[in-house]
Scaffold this active site. Structure first.
Site, short mmCIF file in Angstrom:
data_model
loop_
_atom_site.label_atom_id
_atom_site.label_comp_id
_atom_site.label_asym_id
_atom_site.label_seq_id
_atom_site.Cartn_x
_atom_site.Cartn_y
_atom_site.Cartn_z
N ARG A 157 37.59 37.39 27.60
CA ARG A 157 38.17 36.13 28.02
C ARG A 157 38.97 35.55 26.84
O ARG A 157 38.70 35.85 25.68
CB ARG A 157 37.09 35.14 28.43
CG ARG A 157 36.19 35.60 29.57
CD ARG A 157 35.10 34.57 29.83
NE ARG A 157 34.24 34.93 30.95
CZ ARG A 157 33.08 35.58 30.85
NH1 ARG A 157 32.63 35.92 29.65
NH2 ARG A 157 32.36 35.86 31.93
N LYS A 181 30.09 33.09 28.14
CA LYS A 181 29.72 31.81 28.72
C LYS A 181 28.23 31.54 28.49
O LYS A 181 27.41 32.43 28.62
CB LYS A 181 30.02 31.82 30.23
CG LYS A 181 31.52 31.84 30.54
CD LYS A 181 31.76 31.77 32.03
CE LYS A 181 33.26 31.73 32.33
NZ LYS A 181 33.53 31.67 33.79
N HIS A 252 44.02 36.53 30.98
CA HIS A 252 43.11 36.93 32.05
C HIS A 252 43.63 38.15 32.79
O HIS A 252 42.85 38.94 33.33
CB HIS A 252 42.93 35.77 33.02
CG HIS A 252 41.57 35.75 33.65
ND1 HIS A 252 40.41 35.69 32.91
CD2 HIS A 252 41.18 35.79 34.95
CE1 HIS A 252 39.36 35.68 33.73
NE2 HIS A 252 39.80 35.75 34.97
N ARG A 255 42.22 41.09 31.09
CA ARG A 255 40.80 41.26 31.43
C ARG A 255 40.65 41.90 32.82
O ARG A 255 39.85 42.82 33.00
CB ARG A 255 40.11 39.90 31.38
CG ARG A 255 38.64 39.90 31.76
CD ARG A 255 38.07 38.51 31.45
NE ARG A 255 36.82 38.24 32.13
CZ ARG A 255 35.62 38.62 31.67
NH1 ARG A 255 35.52 39.31 30.56
NH2 ARG A 255 34.52 38.30 32.34
N HIS A 278 29.46 39.40 32.93
CA HIS A 278 29.17 38.60 34.11
C HIS A 278 27.66 38.46 34.24
O HIS A 278 26.93 39.44 34.29
CB HIS A 278 29.73 39.28 35.37
CG HIS A 278 31.21 39.12 35.49
ND1 HIS A 278 31.98 39.93 36.28
CD2 HIS A 278 32.07 38.25 34.91
CE1 HIS A 278 33.25 39.56 36.19
NE2 HIS A 278 33.32 38.56 35.38
N TYR A 287 19.91 48.55 38.05
CA TYR A 287 20.94 48.69 37.04
C TYR A 287 20.79 47.66 35.91
O TYR A 287 21.73 47.40 35.18
CB TYR A 287 22.32 48.54 37.67
CG TYR A 287 22.65 49.65 38.64
CD1 TYR A 287 22.79 50.96 38.20
CD2 TYR A 287 22.78 49.39 39.99
CE1 TYR A 287 23.07 51.97 39.08
CE2 TYR A 287 23.07 50.40 40.88
CZ TYR A 287 23.21 51.70 40.42
OH TYR A 287 23.50 52.70 41.30
#
Length: 306
Positions: A157, A181, A252, A255, A278, A287
């Site tokens: 990002r 984040k 972005h 990305r 994420h 996973y």
């Protein structure tokens, strides 16, 4: 059980070899189409398995809709998602025709509309042109090249790019540490092209820029201060103009292109999600653990500049 074992089990549970024979021998599709459809179905099967669904007859409309939403979130192009939906529909038509499932959960699955605005994705050719845009005779060329290489090569990002510290670089291990984040830390593999650009910048240009106001940040502006988000956007925009790319290109976009090129090359969703940072993209415990060496291998195998 390794990730490779999980992939093989998903392919076996969803009878993908039988579908391969149908596509090649009965439907008469080209080898490229067969491989693309199987790659798409493998991805869907792994997503279903991550939800605890190991039988194509147990797949629901809701699960398929969530899967398509996930692909959109990852930034795949509308054309790629349409092909994915087409593959799923063809697959279930095959299963229904063979009497292997009683109902088709894909009958109401919608493809992205043509012309619908989704995040722009660059082609590999566009990326090559973009990364070559900063000319070495320009004063800040290696700074700009470093930003572009990291944006595409690690899928960062713009806030993550601008927040990188020198101490976040782990070049000998082919890794960069990223705080995303919520301050969540992750390690992202980087390829030789990224490492080369970063090394030149760090050893040659950055010492000239740093005037004691950098705060240890990797990317600096011409005044020796940490590069701002606006500054990063400007670097990407100017590089796109020099490269002759007419579509709108932002940090972005790099990305999204990173994720799209990995996934279209065959990388599994969980590994790409891990690299993107994420927090929750409908993944599950199957996973949840992806080791660092596996991420390196996925990046190297599937990323165009790995």
């Amino acid at each position: 059980m390794t990730v490779a074992d999980l992939r093989e089990r998903a392919a076996r549970d969803f009878q993908l070899e039988g579908f391969r024979d149908f596509l090649a021998l009965e439907a008469g599709h080209s080898e490229n189409t067969v491989e693309a459809y199987l790659r798409d179905l493998q991805r869907m099967a792994e997503f279903a398995a991550s939800k605890g669904v190991r039988d194509p007859g147990q797949v629901t409309r809701t699960l398929l809709r969530d899967f398509v939403y996930l692909l959109k979130d990852l930034g795949l192009s509308a054309a790629t998602i349409r092909r994915e939906v087409s593959a799923i529909r063809t697959y279930y038509a095959f299963l229904v025709g063979e009497g292997r499932v009683a109902a088709d959960p894909s009958d109401r699955l919608e493809s992205p509309r043509r012309g619908r605005v989704l995040p722009d994705t660059l082609t590999v050719h566009d990326v090559d042109a973009l990364l070559a845009a900063p000319h070495v005779d320009q004063p800040l060329a290696w700074r700009d090249r470093t930003l572009l290489e990291l944006g595409y090569g690690a899928g960062l990002r713009v806030s993550e790019l601008c927040g990188l510290l020198l101490t976040d670089l782990q070049l000998t291990d082919n890794l960069v540490r990223v705080f995303g984040k919520g301050g969540k830390e992750r390690l992202v593999p980087i390829g030789r092209s990224v490492i080369g650009a970063v090394a030149v910048y760090v050893h040659q240009l950055r010492p000239e820029l740093d005037r004691g106001k950098s705060g240890g940040r990797l990317l600096l502006n011409a005044r020796g201060q940490p590069l701002s988000r606006v500054g990063a956007w400007g670097i990407v925009k100017r590089a796109a103009e020099r490269a002759g790319i007419t579509k709108r290109v932002t940090p972005h976009t790099l990305r999204h292109s990173f994720a799209t090129h990995l996934l279209e090359g065959g990388a599994d969703l969980r590994a790409v999600q891990e690299m993107l940072g994420h927090a929750d993209l409908s993944t599950t415990q199957i996973y949840t653990h992806v080791d660092r060496e596996y991420l390196r291998s996925v990046h190297k195998q599937y990323h165009p500049r790995g």
